[in-house]
Design an enzyme around this catalytic site. Structure first.
Site, short mmCIF file in Angstrom:
data_model
loop_
_atom_site.label_atom_id
_atom_site.label_comp_id
_atom_site.label_asym_id
_atom_site.label_seq_id
_atom_site.Cartn_x
_atom_site.Cartn_y
_atom_site.Cartn_z
N GLU A 187 0.83 -1.21 0.00
CA GLU A 187 0.00 0.00 0.00
C GLU A 187 0.86 1.26 0.00
O GLU A 187 0.57 2.24 -0.70
CB GLU A 187 -0.90 0.05 1.25
CG GLU A 187 -1.88 -1.10 1.37
CD GLU A 187 -1.30 -2.30 2.09
OE1 GLU A 187 -0.11 -2.60 1.89
OE2 GLU A 187 -2.03 -2.96 2.82
N ALA B 99 15.08 -44.34 -16.07
CA ALA B 99 15.00 -45.66 -16.73
C ALA B 99 15.66 -46.70 -15.81
O ALA B 99 16.22 -46.35 -14.76
CB ALA B 99 15.69 -45.61 -18.08
#
Ligand code: AOF
Ligand code: ZN
Length: 351
Positions: free
Chosen positions: A65, A176
């Site tokens: 703000e 893998a």
């Protein structure tokens, strides 16, 4: 200067547009404000034209703000503020935002989410008592699930928010059978993860992953150059690392947390002001976090590939039978390049 419409006149913003703008401003400071929340603010003048924009500065610096009011100057008088979080009413490291809004004569304040922190909350009531119109809830879901999600979780639980990110094949493998894992997901997904790393406070990986993959755990661009902001690198585990491990290089700060207990890791990180954590690897550490109920969100990148063997994304998570399975709710499914991106949260929580 306010944005100019095609006619040359300043462009008016609807309340929703102004709040979207405030959200975008807050997104841009993610990763720089913790332990404070990344907040955005837009001030429109009496005619509804945006005259000031701001976002939270690093801890100790001005709140959103105040930045937006500075940007607007006198043009804020009589105007309306759109803020993603309820303005604070407390003297912390900075003076109350409510005072700053009142001093310049802002007439209305619309915020998305109320401030739940015991110290700072109550700003709306202060403003109302001073004659300012306030409302809560504009785009609240977007803010709660987006820029303020981690901080709201942190205020509620005292623990950093953990996003578990993994990249796997469609059959859930992260490597893998021979251990090779480069590259399962595509270029776009990898770029997105690097962008995400710059928005979090810390990246966490286990010593197992660091020993097998030797990751650098930094945020880099497509050419491999470091991005301007690097998160804290956190290595969890009790196995010693070789001095040559890339995670120990000087491209970002690294801490080693010598434990296997997720709650101890999170307590140590909270102490360092870490609010938003990306848990990146590997399956054993992720399994321990899942078993402890300490994964608050998952972000899976599923590559259109099948491995058929090789390690699964998640190790032992304390599930031995189907009724023990951790149930999740999918928040969003999107395509990232050729990969499927899934964002989900624990079914039991839905926060
Ligand atoms: C706002 N606007 O932009 C932010 C707020 O130590 P301080 O003074 O910086 O205060 C931190 C607290 O203020 C934080 O815990 C939260 O409740 C609120 N953050 N409030 O009005 C902002 N970042
Ligand atoms: Zn404030």
């Amino acid at each position: 200067m306010p944005a100019q419409g095609r006619t040359g006149r300043p462009r008016l913003m609807t309340p929703e547009q102004a709040m979207r703008d405030a959200i975008a401003l807050s997104e841009a400071v993610r990763g720089t404000t913790s332990p404070n929340p990344p907040v955005g603010a837009v001030i429109c003048n009496t005619c509804g034209v945006p005259v000031g924009r701001g976002a939270t500065q690093p801890p100790g610096g001005p709140h959103a703000e105040v930045m937006a009011l500075r940007d607007a100057g006198d043009r804020a008088r009589g105007g309306t503020a759109y803020v993603t979080l309820e303005p604070c009413a407390h003297h912390g490291r900075t003076p109350p935002c409510t005072d700053a809004l009142l001093a310049v004569g802002v007439r209305a304040v619309h915020y998305a989410v109320a401030d739940p922190s015991p110290l700072a909350q109550g700003g709306a009531a202060v403003l109302e008592r001073a004659g300012v119109t306030t409302s809560a809830g504009l785009l609240a879901e977007d803010v709660r699930r987006g820029p303020l999600r981690a901080w709201l979780h942190y205020i509620r639980t005292g623990r950093p928010h953990v996003t578990w990110k993994y990249a796997a094949t469609l059959d859930g493998r992260v490597a893998a059978a021979d251990g090779t894992s480069r590259w399962i997901s595509g270029e776009q997904a990898r770029a997105e993860v690097h962008a995400l790393r710059t928005q979090v406070d810390a990246i966490v990986a286990g010593t197992g992953t660091v020993l097998t993959d030797d990751p650098q755990l930094t945020a880099r661009d497509a050419e491999g150059r470091p991005l301007p902001r690097q998160p804290l690198r956190v290595v969890v585990g009790t196995t010693a690392l070789p001095e040559t491990a890339r995670v120990l290089d000087d491209s970002a700060e690294t801490v080693i947390v010598a434990t296997h207990d997720p709650d101890k890791v999170l307590a140590e990180l909270a102490e360092r002001g870490v609010v938003d954590v990306l848990l990146e690897g590997g399956p054993t550490l992720a399994g321990a976090f899942a078993a402890a109920g300490r994964i608050d969100r998952l972000l899976g990148y599923l590559a259109p590939a099948l491995a058929g063997a090789g390690p699964a994304a998640l190790g032992d998570a304390g599930v031995s039978t189907v009724t023990d399975m951790h149930r999740w709710v999918v928040e969003e499914v999107t395509m990232t390049g050729d990969d499927v991106r899934v964002s989900a949260i624990p079914a039991a929580r839905q926060d």
